[in-house]
Design a protein around this motif. Sequence first.
Motif, PDB file in Angstrom:
ATOM      1  N   PHE A  39      31.262  38.710  39.448  1.00  0.00           N
ATOM      2  CA  PHE A  39      30.967  39.880  38.617  1.00  0.00           C
ATOM      3  C   PHE A  39      31.269  39.689  37.138  1.00  0.00           C
ATOM      4  N   LYS A  40      32.173  38.764  36.783  1.00  0.00           N
ATOM      5  CA  LYS A  40      32.502  38.445  35.391  1.00  0.00           C
ATOM      6  C   LYS A  40      32.884  39.674  34.571  1.00  0.00           C
ATOM      7  N   THR A  41      33.629  40.596  35.157  1.00  0.00           N
ATOM      8  CA  THR A  41      34.074  41.794  34.447  1.00  0.00           C
ATOM      9  C   THR A  41      35.592  41.758  34.282  1.00  0.00           C
ATOM     10  N   ASP A  42      36.087  42.490  33.302  1.00  0.00           N
ATOM     11  CA  ASP A  42      37.526  42.540  33.065  1.00  0.00           C
ATOM     12  C   ASP A  42      38.262  43.123  34.269  1.00  0.00           C
ATOM     13  N   GLN A  43      37.629  44.032  34.974  1.00  0.00           N
ATOM     14  CA  GLN A  43      38.251  44.612  36.167  1.00  0.00           C
ATOM     15  C   GLN A  43      38.667  43.520  37.151  1.00  0.00           C
ATOM     16  N   TYR A  44      37.842  42.505  37.321  1.00  0.00           N
ATOM     17  CA  TYR A  44      38.125  41.441  38.279  1.00  0.00           C
ATOM     18  C   TYR A  44      38.736  40.190  37.642  1.00  0.00           C
ATOM     19  N   CYS A  45      38.492  39.958  36.358  1.00  0.00           N
ATOM     20  CA  CYS A  45      38.970  38.737  35.702  1.00  0.00           C
ATOM     21  C   CYS A  45      40.282  38.925  34.948  1.00  0.00           C
ATOM     22  N   CYS A  46      40.654  40.155  34.635  1.00  0.00           N
ATOM     23  CA  CYS A  46      41.907  40.465  33.928  1.00  0.00           C
ATOM     24  C   CYS A  46      41.966  39.841  32.545  1.00  0.00           C
ATOM     25  N   ASN A  47      40.858  39.745  31.844  1.00  0.00           N
ATOM     26  CA  ASN A  47      40.841  39.126  30.524  1.00  0.00           C
ATOM     27  C   ASN A  47      41.603  39.921  29.481  1.00  0.00           C
ATOM     28  N   SER A  48      41.748  41.234  29.661  1.00  0.00           N
ATOM     29  CA  SER A  48      42.440  42.063  28.675  1.00  0.00           C
ATOM     30  C   SER A  48      43.952  41.920  28.775  1.00  0.00           C
ATOM     31  N   GLY A  49      44.403  41.249  29.812  1.00  0.00           N
ATOM     32  CA  GLY A  49      45.836  41.096  30.006  1.00  0.00           C
ATOM     33  C   GLY A  49      46.433  42.171  30.897  1.00  0.00           C
ATOM     34  N   ARG A  50      45.653  43.186  31.196  1.00  0.00           N
ATOM     35  CA  ARG A  50      46.125  44.249  32.084  1.00  0.00           C
ATOM     36  C   ARG A  50      45.094  44.469  33.170  1.00  0.00           C
ATOM     37  N   CYS A  51      45.540  44.466  34.378  1.00  0.00           N
ATOM     38  CA  CYS A  51      44.656  44.774  35.492  1.00  0.00           C
ATOM     39  C   CYS A  51      45.503  45.003  36.726  1.00  0.00           C
ATOM     40  N   GLY A  52      44.885  45.508  37.735  1.00  0.00           N
ATOM     41  CA  GLY A  52      45.588  45.754  38.981  1.00  0.00           C
ATOM     42  C   GLY A  52      44.717  45.400  40.156  1.00  0.00           C
ATOM     43  N   PRO A  53      45.184  45.712  41.345  1.00  0.00           N
ATOM     44  CA  PRO A  53      44.400  45.402  42.539  1.00  0.00           C
ATOM     45  C   PRO A  53      43.078  46.171  42.551  1.00  0.00           C
ATOM     46  N   THR A  54      42.088  45.566  43.157  1.00  0.00           N
ATOM     47  CA  THR A  54      40.772  46.195  43.312  1.00  0.00           C
ATOM     48  C   THR A  54      40.442  46.266  44.791  1.00  0.00           C
ATOM     49  N   ASN A  55      39.332  46.877  45.105  1.00  0.00           N
ATOM     50  CA  ASN A  55      38.914  46.923  46.509  1.00  0.00           C
ATOM     51  C   ASN A  55      38.729  45.510  47.079  1.00  0.00           C
ATOM     52  N   LEU A  56      38.237  44.584  46.262  1.00  0.00           N
ATOM     53  CA  LEU A  56      38.018  43.223  46.751  1.00  0.00           C
ATOM     54  C   LEU A  56      39.318  42.428  46.831  1.00  0.00           C
ATOM     55  N   SER A  57      40.238  42.622  45.896  1.00  0.00           N
ATOM     56  CA  SER A  57      41.528  41.926  46.018  1.00  0.00           C
ATOM     57  C   SER A  57      42.289  42.467  47.223  1.00  0.00           C
ATOM     58  N   LYS A  58      42.130  43.731  47.515  1.00  0.00           N
ATOM     59  CA  LYS A  58      42.775  44.311  48.698  1.00  0.00           C
ATOM     60  C   LYS A  58      42.188  43.719  49.979  1.00  0.00           C
ATOM     61  N   PHE A  59      40.900  43.394  49.967  1.00  0.00           N
ATOM     62  CA  PHE A  59      40.279  42.716  51.114  1.00  0.00           C
ATOM     63  C   PHE A  59      41.015  41.405  51.386  1.00  0.00           C
ATOM     64  N   PHE A  60      41.205  40.590  50.337  1.00  0.00           N
ATOM     65  CA  PHE A  60      41.904  39.309  50.503  1.00  0.00           C
ATOM     66  C   PHE A  60      43.342  39.530  50.949  1.00  0.00           C
ATOM     67  N   LYS A  61      44.030  40.492  50.358  1.00  0.00           N
ATOM     68  CA  LYS A  61      45.432  40.746  50.690  1.00  0.00           C
ATOM     69  C   LYS A  61      45.567  41.213  52.136  1.00  0.00           C
ATOM     70  N   ASP A  62      44.625  42.005  52.621  1.00  0.00           N
ATOM     71  CA  ASP A  62      44.676  42.457  54.018  1.00  0.00           C
ATOM     72  C   ASP A  62      44.616  41.276  54.988  1.00  0.00           C
ATOM     73  N   TRP A  63      43.878  40.233  54.628  1.00  0.00           N
ATOM     74  CA  TRP A  63      43.751  39.064  55.498  1.00  0.00           C
ATOM     75  C   TRP A  63      44.898  38.089  55.325  1.00  0.00           C
ATOM     76  N   CYS A  64      45.454  38.028  54.124  1.00  0.00           N
ATOM     77  CA  CYS A  64      46.502  37.041  53.841  1.00  0.00           C
ATOM     78  C   CYS A  64      47.604  37.676  53.004  1.00  0.00           C
ATOM     79  N   ARG A  65      48.586  38.236  53.658  1.00  0.00           N
ATOM     80  CA  ARG A  65      49.684  38.954  52.991  1.00  0.00           C
ATOM     81  C   ARG A  65      50.498  38.049  52.069  1.00  0.00           C
ATOM     82  N   ASP A  66      50.610  36.767  52.384  1.00  0.00           N
ATOM     83  CA  ASP A  66      51.428  35.853  51.585  1.00  0.00           C
ATOM     84  C   ASP A  66      50.733  35.355  50.319  1.00  0.00           C
TER      85      ASP A  66
END
Length: 135
Positions: A93-120
């Motif tokens: 997607f190349k957006t700040d929401q997913y790339c965190c280029n602004s230096g501030r960002c948090g979890p997204t629906n897609l990062s939560k997908f990865f975290k649900d599968w791999c907690r570590d």
Amino acid sequence: MARIWARTNCAFNNSGRGKCQTGNCGGLLLCPKPIRQHGLFDISLVDGFNVPMEFSPTSNGCTRGIKCAQDINTQCPNELRAPGGCHNPCTVFKTDQYCCNSGRCGPTNLSKFFKDWCRDAYSYPKEDQQVLLLA
């Protein structure tokens, strides 16, 4: 911290040039060596996923291993599917929401997908900083 990543479906010529379907290293057989710090290891899905992995400590007082043993490729959201793996959202997607280029960002629906599968595993670019702030 050393970086280790799995590479799949690789082909190289006699001079060590070629490519891999996943985990490519700039077309080189031997990847450049990263700076090492002893005693640190983690698993990151920030750059995507290609194969399950597990690390178990053997020294330096560490007693707990880390793993991402699930086969995320079979569950990968359609928009992140890649040959032999699952892309990270920033690559797609190349957006700040997913790339965190602004230096501030948090979890997204897609990062939560990865975290649900791999907690570590780290699941988005600034998650390691959030973990340090909470510690």
